[in-house]
Write an enzyme that holds these catalytic residues in place. Structure first.
Site, PDB file in Angstrom:
ATOM      1  N   LYS A  78       0.841  -1.202   0.000  1.00 18.05           N
ATOM      2  CA  LYS A  78       0.000   0.000   0.000  1.00 18.05           C
ATOM      3  C   LYS A  78       0.875   1.251   0.000  1.00 18.05           C
ATOM      4  O   LYS A  78       1.912   1.291   0.679  1.00 18.05           O
ATOM      5  CB  LYS A  78      -0.911  -0.027   1.238  1.00 18.05           C
ATOM      6  N   SER A 158      -9.867   2.190   2.704  1.00 25.31           N
ATOM      7  CA  SER A 158      -8.921   2.894   1.860  1.00 25.31           C
ATOM      8  C   SER A 158      -7.938   1.959   1.143  1.00 25.31           C
ATOM      9  O   SER A 158      -7.288   2.381   0.189  1.00 25.31           O
ATOM     10  CB  SER A 158      -8.102   3.885   2.705  1.00 25.31           C
ATOM     11  N   SER A 182     -10.440  -0.144   7.045  1.00 21.71           N
ATOM     12  CA  SER A 182      -9.829  -0.021   5.711  1.00 21.71           C
ATOM     13  C   SER A 182      -9.137  -1.277   5.208  1.00 21.71           C
ATOM     14  O   SER A 182      -8.682  -1.306   4.058  1.00 21.71           O
ATOM     15  CB  SER A 182      -8.833   1.144   5.689  1.00 21.71           C
TER      16      SER A 182
END
Length: 495
Positions: A78, A158, A182
Site C-alpha cells: 500500500k 482505503s 480499511s
C-alpha cells in the site's frame, strides 16, 4: 500467464520449497499480470527490476536451505508504507515526488524474510475514504462486476488497491492499513481475507500517519492461513514505535486446527441496524449456523454503546488527522505551491495545503481542527474519548462473560458503483464503516472472511472480532468459518 500468481501464500511457499518453480518464475508471472491490469488502476508504482533482484536473492536463500515462510513470495505494498528509494506519497499530491530514504518497519520485516516487492498500490488519499475515490491517482476499479452489467465498482477503501490486486491475482498478498475498517471493508467487497491485528501488534513506524491511536497495519490475503503466515512476519516489538507492544508473537499458522468445539461466539444485537439488506441479514444468520454446526456455542450479547461508535470515530479520527497532517506545509516534505513575489511564510502554508490536499482530506482537517479548538474541545473531542472508553468496556464485559469471539457482518452492503455513494452526502459514505469502527476504537483484532455472494454475484463478508492479543484463536475460528462457507468464487476477467 497467471497460473502461479493465482497461488495462495501457503501453496507458493510449499511449492518453492519442493522446487516445483522458482521465486523468479512466480515474480515474472505477477509482473506480467500487473502490466496487463492497468485498467484496474490498482498498481501506481511498478518496481519490476527491484522485484527481479529480490526474487533472485530469494531463490539463492531457498537453494541454501534458508527459507523463512515469506521467502520468494511476491507482494504488493500500500502506498501508505514508506519504502526506501521508492516513491511513497499516500495517494496525495502534497507528497508528490516524495521518495523516502528509509524503510517502514513492517516492510523491512517482510523483506528480511525474503518476500518480493512488486510495487506500490493505490489507496484513498492519506487512507481517508471507503471507496478508493479520493486518490490523487484516480479511483481503483474492482475486478468484480455485477452480473450482466459493466458499471465499474469500488473495491472499497482505503486499501482498495491492495484488495483489487489480491482479488485479481496481480500479487499473492498485499499490505493494508486499517483505521476504521480499511482492511476489512475492501476485503469483504472483493472476496478476500483481511486481518486487522490488535493495536500495537504491528509497528506503525514508517507508515504515513492518519489517526495515530487507530491506525494498524495488517495482511490482505487469499485465505485465513495466508493471513496467519503473513501476520507472523509483520508482527513484533519495534523500539522505534512507542505504541508497539512487547508481547511474544505466536505461530498463528500452527494454531489453525479448525476445531472450535467449546468456543463461545457472541452475536451483538445492536449490529442489527435499520434498513439492513435482507441478504446481509441472511448471511449473518448463515454464519451463525455454520459456527454452531462446527461445535461452537452461539449466544446473543449486547454492546450497548455501539450506536455512538460512528459519531465518536468521526470526531477522534479527524482530530488526530488534523494534528498529523499539520506537518505537510511546503517546508519539510513533498510539494510546495508556486508563490508570488510578495508571498510570505503564511501564504506558502496556505497555498501549499490548499493545492496539495484533496477535498476529503481538507474536510476532515477542518472538522478535526474545529473539534480540538478552544471552547469545543470538551464538548466534542473529550466527550468522544469518553464514549470510546464505554465502547471498549462493552467488549471487555462480553469477553469477561465468556465470549471468545464476536460475529457480525463486515459491511452493510455489497460493493457499490464508483460515484454511486457520497457526493453531497458524505455521511452515506461514512456508514460503510458502521460494523468496523468499534474494533479500532477498542483496539481489538478483527478479520473479514468471504462467506457468500449477493443476488448480483458480488462477494459478501462476515467479520469476527477477537479478544486482544488473541489473533491466533480468532484466526482459528475464522478458518472454521472459511471451511464451512467454502467460498471459491473469482471475478470474471474483463480487464
Amino acid at each position: 500467464m497467471g497460473e502461479l500468481s493465482r497461488l495462495t501464500l501457503a501453496a507458493a511457499r510449499d511449492g518453492l520449497r519442493r522446487g516445483d518453480f522458482t521465486a523468479r518464475e512466480i515474480t515474472e508471472d505477477c509482473l506480467a499480470e500487473i502490466d496487463a491490469a492497468d485498467a484496474l488502476n490498482a498498481v501506481v508504482t511498478k518496481t519490476p527490476e527491484r522485484a527481479r533482484a529480490m526474487a533472485d536473492a530469494a531463490d539463492a536463500r531457498l537453494k541454501a536451505g534458508d527459507a523463512p515462510d515469506m521467502c520468494g513470495l511476491p507482494l504488493g505494498v500500500k502506498d501508505l508504507f514508506c519504502t526506501e528509494g521508492v516513491k511513497s506519497q499516500a495517494a496525495s499530491n502534497i507528497l508528490g515526488g516524495f521518495t523516502p530514504p528509509y524503510e517502514s518497519t513492517t516492510t523491512a520485516k517482510l523483506w528480511a524474510e525474503g518476500a518480493v516487492m512488486l510495487g506500490k498500490l493505490n489507496m484513498d488519499e492519506f487512507a481517508m475514504g471507503s471507496s478508493n475515490e479520493t486518490s490523487c491517482y484516480g479511483p481503483v476499479a474492482s475486478p468484480w462486476r455485477r452480473e450482466g452489467a459493466n458499471a465499474p465498482l469500488t473495491p472499497g477503501g482505503s486499501s482498495g488497491g491492495s484488495a483489487a490486486a489480491v482479488a485479481a491475482d496481480l500479487c499473492l498478498a498485499a499490505t493494508g492499513t486499517d483505521t476504521g475498517g480499511s482492511i476489512r471493508q475492501p476485503a469483504a467487497f472483493t472476496g478476500i481475507v483481511g486481518v486487522k491485528p490488535t493495536y500495537g501488534r504491528v509497528s506503525r513506524w514508517g507508515i504515513v500517519a492518519f489517526a495515530s491511536s487507530l491506525d494498524q497495519a495488517g495482511p490482505m490475503v487469499k485465505s485465513v492461513r495466508d493471513g496467519a503466515i503473513m501476520l507472523r512476519a509483520m508482527a513484533g516489538l519495534d523500539t522505534k514505535d512507542s505504541t508497539s507492544a512487547d508481547i511474544p508473537v505466536p505461530d498463528f499458522e500452527a494454531a489453525l486446527t479448525g476445531d472450535i468445539r467449546g468456543k463461545t461466539i457472541g452475536i451483538p444485537r445492536e449490529y442489527r441496524i435499520d434498513g439492513m439488506p435482507d441478504e446481509i441479514e441472511a448471511l449473518w444468520t448463515k454464519g451463525r449456523e455454520m459456527l454452531a454446526d462446527a461445535g461452537a456455542k452461539v449466544v446473543d450479547i449486547s454492546l450497548p454503546h455501539t450506536k455512538y461508535a460512528l459519531p465518536a470515530y468521526y470526531i477522534i479520527a479527524p482530530a488526530e488527522a488534523s494534528s498529523n497532517l499539520a506537518r505537510y506545509d511546503g517546508v519539510r516534505y513533498g510539494a510546495r505551491a508556486k508563490l508570488a513575489a510578495d508571498d510570505g511564510v503564511t501564504e506558502m502554508f496556505e497555498k501549499t495545503r490548499a493545492e496539495g490536499f484533496g477535498a476529503e482530506v481538507r474536510s476532515r482537517v477542518m472538522v478535526g481542527a474545529y473539534v480540538l479548538s478552544a471552547g469545543y474541545y470538551d464538548a466534542y473531542y473529550l466527550r468522544a474519548q469518553k464514549v470510546r472508553t464505554l465502547i471498549r468496556r462493552d467488549f471487555e464485559t462480553a469477553f469477561a462473560d465468556g465470549v471468545d469471539a464476536i460475529l457480525t457482518p463486515a459491511t452493510p452492503s455489497a460493493a457499490f458503483a464508483l460515484g454511486e455513494v457520497g457526493g453531497d452526502d458524505p455521511v452515506a459514505m461514512y456508514l460503510n464503516d458502521v460494523f468496523t469502527v468499534t474494533v479500532n476504537l477498542a483496539g481489538l483484532p478483527g478479520v473479514a472472511v468471504p462467506a457468500g455472494l449477493d443476488g448480483a454475484g458480488l462477494p459478501l463478508g462476515l467479520q469476527l472480532i477477537g479478544r486482544p492479543w488473541e489473533e491466533a484463536d480468532m484466526l482459528n475460528i475464522a478458518q472454521a468459518l472459511e471451511n464451512a462457507a467454502g467460498f471459491s468464487a473469482k471475478p470474471a476477467r474483463w480487464w
